[in-house]
Scaffold this motif. Structure first.
Motif, short mmCIF file in Angstrom:
data_model
loop_
_atom_site.label_atom_id
_atom_site.label_comp_id
_atom_site.label_asym_id
_atom_site.label_seq_id
_atom_site.Cartn_x
_atom_site.Cartn_y
_atom_site.Cartn_z
N LEU A 106 9.62 0.85 0.44
CA LEU A 106 10.07 0.13 -0.76
C LEU A 106 8.93 -0.49 -1.55
O LEU A 106 9.16 -1.34 -2.41
N PHE A 107 7.69 -0.07 -1.29
CA PHE A 107 6.55 -0.68 -1.98
C PHE A 107 6.65 -0.45 -3.49
O PHE A 107 6.95 0.65 -3.95
N ARG A 108 6.42 -1.51 -4.23
CA ARG A 108 6.43 -1.46 -5.70
C ARG A 108 5.35 -2.40 -6.21
O ARG A 108 5.11 -3.46 -5.63
N ALA A 150 -9.36 -1.93 10.59
CA ALA A 150 -9.55 -3.39 10.55
C ALA A 150 -10.69 -3.77 9.61
O ALA A 150 -10.60 -4.76 8.88
N THR A 151 -11.74 -2.98 9.61
CA THR A 151 -12.86 -3.22 8.70
C THR A 151 -12.42 -3.04 7.25
O THR A 151 -12.78 -3.84 6.37
N SER A 159 -12.96 -8.82 -0.79
CA SER A 159 -13.58 -8.37 -2.05
C SER A 159 -12.60 -7.49 -2.82
O SER A 159 -12.89 -6.31 -3.09
N PRO A 160 -11.45 -8.02 -3.22
CA PRO A 160 -10.41 -7.17 -3.82
C PRO A 160 -10.84 -6.49 -5.12
O PRO A 160 -10.32 -5.42 -5.44
N TRP A 161 -11.80 -7.02 -5.82
CA TRP A 161 -12.26 -6.44 -7.08
C TRP A 161 -12.90 -5.06 -6.89
O TRP A 161 -12.97 -4.29 -7.83
N ALA A 162 -13.33 -4.73 -5.68
CA ALA A 162 -13.97 -3.43 -5.43
C ALA A 162 -12.98 -2.34 -5.06
O ALA A 162 -13.37 -1.19 -4.89
N PHE A 163 -11.69 -2.70 -4.96
CA PHE A 163 -10.68 -1.78 -4.48
C PHE A 163 -9.52 -1.71 -5.47
O PHE A 163 -9.32 -2.63 -6.26
N SER A 164 -8.73 -0.64 -5.37
CA SER A 164 -7.56 -0.53 -6.24
C SER A 164 -6.58 -1.65 -5.91
O SER A 164 -6.42 -2.03 -4.75
N PRO A 165 -5.91 -2.19 -6.93
CA PRO A 165 -4.98 -3.29 -6.67
C PRO A 165 -3.82 -2.87 -5.78
O PRO A 165 -3.32 -3.67 -4.98
N TRP A 166 -3.38 -1.62 -5.89
CA TRP A 166 -2.27 -1.19 -5.04
C TRP A 166 -2.68 -1.16 -3.57
O TRP A 166 -1.92 -1.54 -2.70
N MET A 167 -3.93 -0.73 -3.28
CA MET A 167 -4.37 -0.70 -1.90
C MET A 167 -4.49 -2.11 -1.34
O MET A 167 -4.07 -2.38 -0.20
N VAL A 168 -5.02 -3.03 -2.11
CA VAL A 168 -5.14 -4.41 -1.65
C VAL A 168 -3.76 -4.97 -1.30
O VAL A 168 -3.56 -5.57 -0.24
N GLN A 170 -1.04 -3.21 -0.57
CA GLN A 170 -0.50 -2.46 0.57
C GLN A 170 -1.10 -2.94 1.89
O GLN A 170 -0.40 -3.09 2.89
N LEU A 171 -2.41 -3.22 1.89
CA LEU A 171 -3.07 -3.64 3.12
C LEU A 171 -2.56 -4.99 3.61
O LEU A 171 -2.67 -5.31 4.80
N LYS A 172 -2.00 -5.79 2.73
CA LYS A 172 -1.39 -7.06 3.16
C LYS A 172 -0.12 -6.82 3.96
O LYS A 172 0.28 -7.67 4.75
N GLU A 173 0.51 -5.67 3.78
CA GLU A 173 1.78 -5.35 4.44
C GLU A 173 1.66 -4.32 5.55
O GLU A 173 2.49 -4.29 6.46
N LEU A 174 0.68 -3.43 5.47
CA LEU A 174 0.59 -2.32 6.42
C LEU A 174 0.17 -2.76 7.82
O LEU A 174 -0.66 -3.66 7.97
#
Length: 178
Positions: A106-108, A150-151, A159-168, A170-174
Protein backbone atom coordinates in the motif's frame (compact mmCIF):
# COMPACT_ATOMS: atom_id res chain seq x y z
CA UNK A 1 6.24 -9.49 -22.09
CA UNK A 2 5.81 -6.40 -24.22
CA UNK A 3 8.45 -4.31 -25.94
CA UNK A 4 7.57 -0.70 -25.32
CA UNK A 5 8.26 2.35 -27.45
CA UNK A 6 9.36 4.80 -24.76
CA UNK A 7 7.89 7.69 -26.80
CA UNK A 8 4.33 6.35 -26.51
CA UNK A 9 4.43 4.45 -23.20
CA UNK A 10 1.23 4.90 -21.20
CA UNK A 11 0.83 5.03 -17.43
CA UNK A 12 -2.28 3.99 -15.53
CA UNK A 13 -4.07 6.85 -13.79
CA UNK A 14 -5.79 5.92 -10.52
CA UNK A 15 -8.24 7.45 -8.07
CA UNK A 16 -7.59 7.84 -4.35
CA UNK A 17 -8.64 4.21 -3.77
CA UNK A 18 -6.16 2.96 -6.38
CA UNK A 19 -8.80 2.12 -9.01
CA UNK A 20 -7.87 2.69 -12.65
CA UNK A 21 -9.55 5.78 -14.10
CA UNK A 22 -7.72 6.02 -17.42
CA UNK A 23 -4.31 6.37 -18.97
CA UNK A 24 -1.92 9.12 -20.00
CA UNK A 25 1.30 9.18 -22.05
CA UNK A 26 4.28 8.85 -19.72
CA UNK A 27 6.02 11.75 -21.45
CA UNK A 28 3.16 14.09 -20.47
CA UNK A 29 3.31 13.04 -16.83
CA UNK A 30 5.71 14.14 -14.14
CA UNK A 31 5.28 17.88 -14.22
CA UNK A 32 4.34 20.41 -11.53
CA UNK A 33 0.82 18.92 -11.23
CA UNK A 34 1.34 15.18 -11.75
CA UNK A 35 -1.83 13.11 -11.58
CA UNK A 36 -1.94 10.14 -9.21
CA UNK A 37 -0.79 7.04 -11.08
CA UNK A 38 0.31 3.46 -10.57
CA UNK A 39 3.98 2.53 -10.21
CA UNK A 40 6.22 0.01 -8.42
CA UNK A 41 9.61 -0.07 -6.68
CA UNK A 42 11.87 -3.12 -6.53
CA UNK A 43 14.75 -4.02 -4.22
CA UNK A 44 16.96 -6.75 -5.72
CA UNK A 45 19.11 -8.93 -3.46
CA UNK A 46 22.01 -11.25 -4.30
CA UNK A 47 22.98 -14.59 -2.73
CA UNK A 48 25.17 -12.76 -0.16
CA UNK A 49 22.14 -10.85 1.17
CA UNK A 50 23.29 -7.54 -0.30
CA UNK A 51 20.79 -5.15 -1.86
CA UNK A 52 21.38 -3.53 -5.24
CA UNK A 53 21.10 0.25 -5.33
CA UNK A 54 21.45 2.35 -8.45
CA UNK A 55 22.33 5.94 -9.20
CA UNK A 56 19.85 7.42 -11.64
CA UNK A 57 21.29 8.53 -14.97
CA UNK A 58 22.02 12.24 -15.23
CA UNK A 59 19.66 12.42 -18.20
CA UNK A 60 16.64 11.31 -16.14
CA UNK A 61 13.85 13.89 -15.99
CA UNK A 62 13.23 13.42 -12.28
CA UNK A 63 15.86 13.13 -9.57
CA UNK A 64 18.82 12.79 -11.97
CA UNK A 65 22.00 11.50 -10.38
CA UNK A 66 20.52 10.45 -7.04
CA UNK A 67 20.92 7.01 -5.50
CA UNK A 68 17.77 4.94 -5.33
CA UNK A 69 16.43 1.42 -4.94
CA UNK A 70 17.29 -1.19 -7.57
CA UNK A 71 14.70 0.04 -10.07
CA UNK A 72 11.21 1.48 -10.45
CA UNK A 73 8.64 1.66 -13.18
CA UNK A 74 5.04 1.86 -14.26
CA UNK A 75 2.83 -1.03 -15.37
CA UNK A 76 1.29 -0.58 -18.79
CA UNK A 77 -2.51 -0.66 -19.16
CA UNK A 78 -3.59 -4.29 -18.78
CA UNK A 79 -0.10 -5.46 -17.76
CA UNK A 80 0.36 -7.37 -14.50
CA UNK A 81 2.77 -6.00 -11.93
CA UNK A 82 4.90 -9.14 -12.37
CA UNK A 83 5.17 -8.65 -16.13
CA UNK A 84 5.93 -4.94 -15.68
CA UNK A 85 8.65 -5.69 -13.14
CA UNK A 86 10.21 -8.31 -15.39
CA UNK A 87 10.09 -5.90 -18.35
CA UNK A 88 11.71 -3.03 -16.43
CA UNK A 89 14.28 -5.27 -14.70
CA UNK A 90 15.51 -6.44 -18.09
CA UNK A 91 15.29 -2.97 -19.68
CA UNK A 92 17.05 -1.02 -16.92
CA UNK A 93 19.44 -3.62 -15.55
CA UNK A 94 19.52 -6.63 -17.85
CA UNK A 95 18.38 -8.80 -14.94
CA UNK A 96 16.15 -11.84 -14.70
CA UNK A 97 14.49 -11.90 -11.29
CA UNK A 98 13.45 -14.71 -8.96
CA UNK A 99 11.54 -14.91 -5.69
CA UNK A 100 9.52 -11.76 -6.32
CA UNK A 101 7.14 -10.77 -3.54
CA UNK A 102 5.45 -7.59 -2.36
CA UNK A 103 6.72 -6.10 0.91
CA UNK A 104 4.78 -2.81 1.09
CA UNK A 105 1.59 -3.34 -0.93
CA UNK A 106 0.00 0.00 0.00
CA UNK A 107 2.99 2.35 -0.27
CA UNK A 108 2.06 5.77 -1.63
CA UNK A 109 4.00 9.01 -1.82
CA UNK A 110 4.09 12.47 -3.33
CA UNK A 111 7.39 14.35 -3.69
CA UNK A 112 8.70 17.36 -5.60
CA UNK A 113 12.24 17.47 -6.99
CA UNK A 114 14.48 20.53 -7.21
CA UNK A 115 13.21 21.40 -10.70
CA UNK A 116 9.58 21.41 -9.51
CA UNK A 117 8.63 18.07 -11.07
CA UNK A 118 6.21 16.09 -8.92
CA UNK A 119 5.98 12.35 -8.40
CA UNK A 120 2.53 11.26 -7.21
CA UNK A 121 2.26 7.49 -7.07
CA UNK A 122 0.59 4.51 -5.56
CA UNK A 123 3.73 2.42 -5.61
CA UNK A 124 3.76 -1.12 -4.18
CA UNK A 125 7.26 -2.13 -3.10
CA UNK A 126 8.72 -5.53 -4.05
CA UNK A 127 11.69 -7.62 -3.15
CA UNK A 128 13.39 -10.02 -5.58
CA UNK A 129 16.62 -11.91 -6.06
CA UNK A 130 19.07 -11.97 -8.95
CA UNK A 131 21.83 -14.46 -9.63
CA UNK A 132 23.99 -12.24 -11.83
CA UNK A 133 25.36 -8.73 -11.68
CA UNK A 134 23.40 -6.12 -13.60
CA UNK A 135 24.24 -4.84 -17.04
CA UNK A 136 22.77 -1.34 -16.73
CA UNK A 137 21.12 0.64 -19.48
CA UNK A 138 23.10 3.93 -19.44
CA UNK A 139 19.94 5.92 -20.24
CA UNK A 140 18.52 4.73 -16.92
CA UNK A 141 21.42 3.96 -14.58
CA UNK A 142 24.68 5.87 -14.10
CA UNK A 143 26.20 3.33 -11.70
CA UNK A 144 25.29 0.64 -9.21
CA UNK A 145 26.55 -1.00 -6.05
CA UNK A 146 25.61 -4.02 -3.94
CA UNK A 147 25.47 -2.99 -0.29
CA UNK A 148 24.54 -4.21 3.15
CA UNK A 149 20.87 -3.38 3.87
CA UNK A 150 21.62 -1.98 7.35
CA UNK A 151 24.32 0.29 5.94
CA UNK A 152 21.94 1.48 3.22
CA UNK A 153 19.21 2.29 5.76
CA UNK A 154 21.63 4.20 8.01
CA UNK A 155 23.07 6.16 5.06
CA UNK A 156 19.69 7.08 3.59
CA UNK A 157 18.23 8.15 6.90
CA UNK A 158 21.27 10.23 7.88
CA UNK A 159 21.76 11.85 4.43
CA UNK A 160 18.33 11.79 2.74
CA UNK A 161 19.29 14.49 0.22
CA UNK A 162 21.60 12.00 -1.56
CA UNK A 163 18.81 9.48 -2.16
CA UNK A 164 15.43 9.40 -3.88
CA UNK A 165 12.64 10.54 -1.58
CA UNK A 166 10.62 7.40 -2.24
CA UNK A 167 13.51 5.18 -1.14
CA UNK A 168 14.05 7.17 2.04
CA UNK A 169 10.35 6.82 2.88
CA UNK A 170 10.33 3.12 1.99
CA UNK A 171 13.39 2.40 4.13
CA UNK A 172 11.54 3.76 7.16
CA UNK A 173 8.96 0.98 6.69
CA UNK A 174 10.86 -1.92 5.10
CA UNK A 175 12.12 -4.92 7.02
CA UNK A 176 14.96 -6.60 5.17
CA UNK A 177 15.31 -9.46 7.65
CA UNK A 178 11.87 -10.94 6.88
Amino acid sequence: MQDVDQRVELVVLVDEAGRSIGTAPKLTMHDADTALHLAFSVYVFNARGEVLITRRALSKRTWPGVWTNSFCGHPLPGESQRDAIDRRGRFELGLDLDDLFVTLPLFRYRATDASGVVENEICPVYRATAHTDPSPNPDEVAEYVWTDPATLRASALSSPWAFSPWMVLQLKELRFDA
